[in-house]
Motif scaffolding. Sequence first.
Motif, PDB file in Angstrom:
ATOM      1  N   SER B  92       0.688  -1.317   0.054  1.00  0.00           N
ATOM      2  CA  SER B  92      -0.062  -0.018   0.002  1.00  0.00           C
ATOM      3  C   SER B  92       1.013   1.276   0.023  1.00  0.00           C
ATOM      4  O   SER B  92       0.212   2.515  -0.093  1.00  0.00           O
ATOM      5  N   ILE B  95       0.044   3.869  -2.706  1.00  0.00           N
ATOM      6  CA  ILE B  95      -1.035   4.478  -3.098  1.00  0.00           C
ATOM      7  C   ILE B  95      -1.273   5.907  -2.581  1.00  0.00           C
ATOM      8  O   ILE B  95      -1.166   5.918  -1.691  1.00  0.00           O
ATOM      9  N   LEU B 256      -6.275  -0.141  -5.236  1.00  0.00           N
ATOM     10  CA  LEU B 256      -5.652  -0.015  -6.580  1.00  0.00           C
ATOM     11  C   LEU B 256      -6.507   0.120  -7.802  1.00  0.00           C
ATOM     12  O   LEU B 256      -6.566   1.128  -8.409  1.00  0.00           O
TER      13      LEU B 256
END
Lengths: 126, 344, 480, 466, 109
Positions: B92, B95, B256
Amino acid sequence: MESVNLSSTPVDYIPILIQLGVAVSFGVLTIIGTHLIGPKVRTENKLGAFESGVQVIGNARQRFSIKYFLVAILFVIFDVEVIFMYPWAVNFREFGVEGLIEMFIFMGFLLLGFIYVIKKRALDWD
Amino acid sequence: MEAFILEKLILVAIVFTISLVIAMYSTLAERKVAGFMQDRYGPNRAGIGGILQPLCDGGKFFFKEEIIPAGAHKVLFVVGPTLAIITACISSAVIPWGQTLTIGGREVVLQVADINVGVLYIFGVVALGVYGIMIGGWASNNKFSLMGAIRAASQSISYEIGMGLSIIALLMVTGTLSMGEIVAQQSGFVNWNIWVQPLGFLIFMTCAFAECNRVPFDLPECETELVGGYHTEYSSMKLGLYMFSEYINMFVSSALMAALYFGGYNFPFMYELGLSQNWITIIGVLVFFLKIFGFIFFFMWIRWTLPRFRYDQLMNLGWKMLIPLAIANIVLTGVITIIKDTYF
Amino acid sequence: MNNLFILLLVPIVSAIVLCFVKNAGIAKWLALAASLLEIGLSVPFLCAFTPDASVQFEQGWTWIASLGIQFHIGIDGISLPLVLLTNGLVPLIVLSSFGKSYKGNFFALVSFMQAGLLLVFMALDGFTFYVGWEAALIPIYFICALWGGGDRIRINLKFFIYTFFGSLLMLVALVFLYNQGDTRSLEWDTLVALQLPESTQRWIFWAFFLAFAIKIPIFPFHTWQPDTYTHAPAAGTMLLAGIMLKMGVYGLIRWLLPIAPFGVLAYSNVIMVLCVIGIVYASVIAFKQQDAKRLVAYSSIAHVGLISAGVISWHEEGLQGAIIQMVNHGLSVVGLFFIIDILQERTGSRNLSDLGGLAHRMPRLAAMFLIILMGAVGLPLTNGFIGEFLLLKGLFDYNLWYAAVGGLTLILGAVYMLRFYQKAMLGPSQERYIVADIRGHEVAVLAVIVFFTLFLGVWPMAVLHLSEASVTNLLNQIKF
Amino acid sequence: MGAIITLCILGILLLYLGLFKMNKALLPVALVGLLVALGFTLSAWNTDAAPLYNGMVVFDRYALSFSALCIVVTALILLLSKEYFRNISEHIAEYYCLIIFSLTGALLVNAYHNFAMLFVGIEIMSVALYILVGIRKSDFASNEAALKYFLMGAFSTGFLLFGITLMYGASGTFDLGALRNYVTSAETVSPLFYGGVLLMLCGLCFKVGVAPFHFWTPDVYDGAPILITSFMSTVVKIASFVGFLRLFSTALVPLDAFWTPVLLTIVIITLFVGNASALLQSSFKRMMAYSSISHAGYMLFAIVVIGENSVPSIFVYATAYALASVIAFAALILVKRMSGSDQFESFNGLAKRAPWLAFALTIAMLSLAGIPLTAGFIGKFMMFNNVMGSYNVTLLVLAAINAAVAVYYYLHVVVCMYFKNAEGAHAGHTTMMPAPINYKVVLGVAAVLTIVLGVYPDLLLVLFGG
Amino acid sequence: MENIVSNIQGIPLNHYIIFCSLIFAIGVTGVLIRRNVIIIMMSIELMLNAVNLLLAAFSAYRGDASGQVFVFFIMALAAAEVAVGLAIIIMVYRNTKSVDIESLSKLRW
């Protein structure tokens, strides 16, 4: 689009390292924690492999179907071909029609190989 | 520099906590959704509406006895779940959760690391994920586990190709590998990539399902055939880590999908409403999480709707459907883009 | 009509044709016809040859243009006798094989070898020479190994590798020479005109000399020879001894002397000693032999030792003697080997202790044998006399002591040859042999040899006047 | 370039022909394709040879001549394959395809002008061969050969790449032309570059199989199916040499003081090791393997002494060697089919049973031994001449000694064929089963070419503007 | 790009060279002394990766992308090689039930 920041410095990766550190410590701490907290009563039955209660026969680490292996090999090949497309895709507009045709030829060969693989029934599981 | 590291540390801590909490509550949500779909209540004893249920589950995991089977490879047996949770947690990092937030004159980017190869980074980390399963399954010295591990490996590499190819079409549109850039390009509503890449999104989503080992692609752990698959021999928190990593994976893939195709933190009319930057950011984050929750719900919805594939169907879908489709998608995207650039 | 190339072409064509002839009867007549045609074709050369120093009937084509290599052939006074010898002996050899049931492939090999030999004697280009040199080796190897006796495989392999190694050294030298000078060329004229520095000439000398010495063979390099001669078929032995060893001597005269005169000068003593040792050594060994073929083989070493010494002696008499003696030796050795073959065929043995008293059963053979033997020994009025005389004269001019020891060859030769004759022909007759006298083709072959033995003994100038001018020219050409 | 494209397409076409069960069409299609590729190669003969595709490849006469040679030899080998593959396995199309791909790699190696293409060419060539070597799946020797070849090939690729990398680090380019500029213009050539040259030398020596990097060669040649061995020892070897020569003659000539001694040592070791080992063999196939090592040593002559004659001499030598090898291996296939063994003994009495086969094989052996009137002699002469150009007399004498030794083992088979009689089970056979027509064609063509080139080598030499 | 180049250049080139040479040497040693075919293969991969790393470093130092393109080629072909190599190893394993290089002794050098 003008402000496209293409540069990336090692500093940018430091947060990732931080996150990695956090993740590793979380994983390790949890494992150690459960190890310390949980009760430990070992019996032979409990330590044996579980096969739905049926008597365990033979070692689990035996040969398995060649198909899996085939998939692995195909993956290695196709995935590497895909890598070639990344730089092209990112700079796709710069390359224009010529680049597109070249990549189509490349993909055409890839596809021919792919069709061959399928026709050879390498991906059929029976 | 110290400030930068501190800022990032805090951000990492927040992201980490959020993903863990979301993962925890996903278990509850899953059961609740299941209950909803099957017209029953789901857990509702611990706390109001079962709100404390995940905590109880977690506690139980901790206090259970950990068993390492006699025939297992001791080290790898422990390494497996650890690796699984680590890879799940670090994916992560790239992101972008939101735009910049100005706190006390300091601009804080709500993204742990904006590196220029963000997409590649995610792929790299996701590809690592299979190691955790593979190692754990092999180390267990159990036929079910080995079976599950091999299936997992085979499945995940098969769908990785499709995923990669579908992303290539997206990259052709965006022209960058940086996650921050990709999301920033999708400001407003009409710029979302889903409008230009619907097919790509479908492929990507399918592959994401498979990568997460979610139903209908949960063959590595299908309890009816393999009694849990690769984690048959696992107990206590090691099992917990596997489950955690699975839910975190689900969360990350939802994020995502939202970021790549559904504009991430962008929402319609974000600049037209005359909001200040901080507000746009905060609303953006909320919108982003809303999208994520939507996808997580979708994941669960699918789980309780579709039956599980057979293994041959799974492979056929991956190789014979998704890959050709993805290639066709690339060709289509290329041709259309070129035509558009040349003639319009 | 005087086209040298046709002379080369006839044996090649006949070889190719003979390859396909399976019938032994047809094959031998065909081979004989071809070789007689070859003689017929060579006679005009003899007639048209003007006995001066020039190279005549020259023919040359560019062979490998990019390497500047020519196919260049021609004849001068030194090569003409040898060409004639080759062409003259081949029909005899073919004829001598009439008693055997050889198929076409045998005669094909003989014809092919004839072509190779002719090429060697005619070559005026190093490359051409080398090709002929090797081309002659392959067929004789097959002839000896296919139809030979004893441990033919091992013996012939040794022979082949031995000689091949020698020729490779020659190749090295040729390649070296090729790279000298301004133009890349292996032309004989060019090479002779090179005037290499003395130090270079020394090793060039050894490279060439080893190749030739192995072929001849000169004393320490002779070890392949007795075995090969002994175990080869009669025709093979005749080819080897009669013609092929002349390649070596010819090489000495044609290539070694003009190209590396300083080398020759520097080492002539060494070579002379080797030759002389060879003469004595081979004669002694020959004397001890029981096997007639081996005896003649060793005698051959002794003879060629003398010939080589004559060449190295660097005198006109020595060289002239070498040339005529090559012809003589060719004739006599072919005759002797044929006689041995006849004896072996009749009696089943060529062991001297098994033979004896054949003279009165085979009077014609005995007579002819005696004449040929006299020629080999070098009695006056036979061909050997004048050759040995000239050789010894040359040697004498070079160094008295060499001549003295070399002269032993006459005495020792007489001793072992007469012993041979005595053991085989005279003495108590061995009753168990029911033998018939020679007839037909045997008579023909021996008669021709006897004729030439006497003819050259009476009129050696027939050969000598051909080569005289060339030899003088050669000696003048070499500048120190 | 047309040739390479043709071959790429041909390979895939063959693959698909196999897919659609048109096995009968495989050989004709492959031959026609090779013919087309040959046509492309020859038609480019008179065009200007400028590096194409950003300096990746260059089709100068040097590349074209060797490409044509490789194509012709491959065609000859494919002609032999008609029954051969069918006996091994049912995946015939794949083998044709792989051979064609391997040939494509060889052509790329012939024509590279950038290290990237050298690497890609070598890999295409080798990877296809790794598979081909192991096509007898259940034969242990074949397995082992494939594994060894793979390990050694990959290992040597590592060296090659490290060498390329170091050279790149020193010069900043992969382009041969730019590399030459670097070598000639830099005041001091970086030590990295020297290291790179050495490592590349190692890698290339592995590929061409010269001592002391030769140890895989005999095993692999021995274990591989004969047809593949013939391909390996001809086309692949030639292509590797061409790549070798191109690197040294284009880019590294100015540094010859550095690498000549190294290469010289390698040559001498190679000659002796190859010959001495070949001498001891009792198997014809293994003998050919070792002899290929010693021939590699001879071919290295052209690289040790780089000059204007290097290319023609290596070309003639390679042609002679390839033709002779094709004959030898074709004969071996026939003999082995009959006797089931590749020992020298199985050649016993061949001259009686199959005179023409024996004759062709004799020509091949004489050519390999370098006897005049065969192509091998011209090759040897030119090689010797090449070396003599720089007065390397000692090397030449060593070479001569080795050539004499080589005669021994080349004649060994001739001896077996002509002078020994078959014993045991085959003694009764007065005639061998007749060779198939395709073998006759190949043997005939190769033998006639060997003789013709031996008698009139200008046919080839004229190509290089003599 | 400039940024990353300057950062990479912060480390002396020699360090890269020594480091990569060491990795390469480890790979070579692995090939030479290990007996398990799989490990040998991994050692070879190690060699190739040392090369890749060094190429990337050189490429960054020179600001020339061709080195990195070369890395692509190496990776792609190494993948092909590994695929074939694994297949060969499987084939051998099926026949010998072993991946020990010592068991390959039918052909002797």
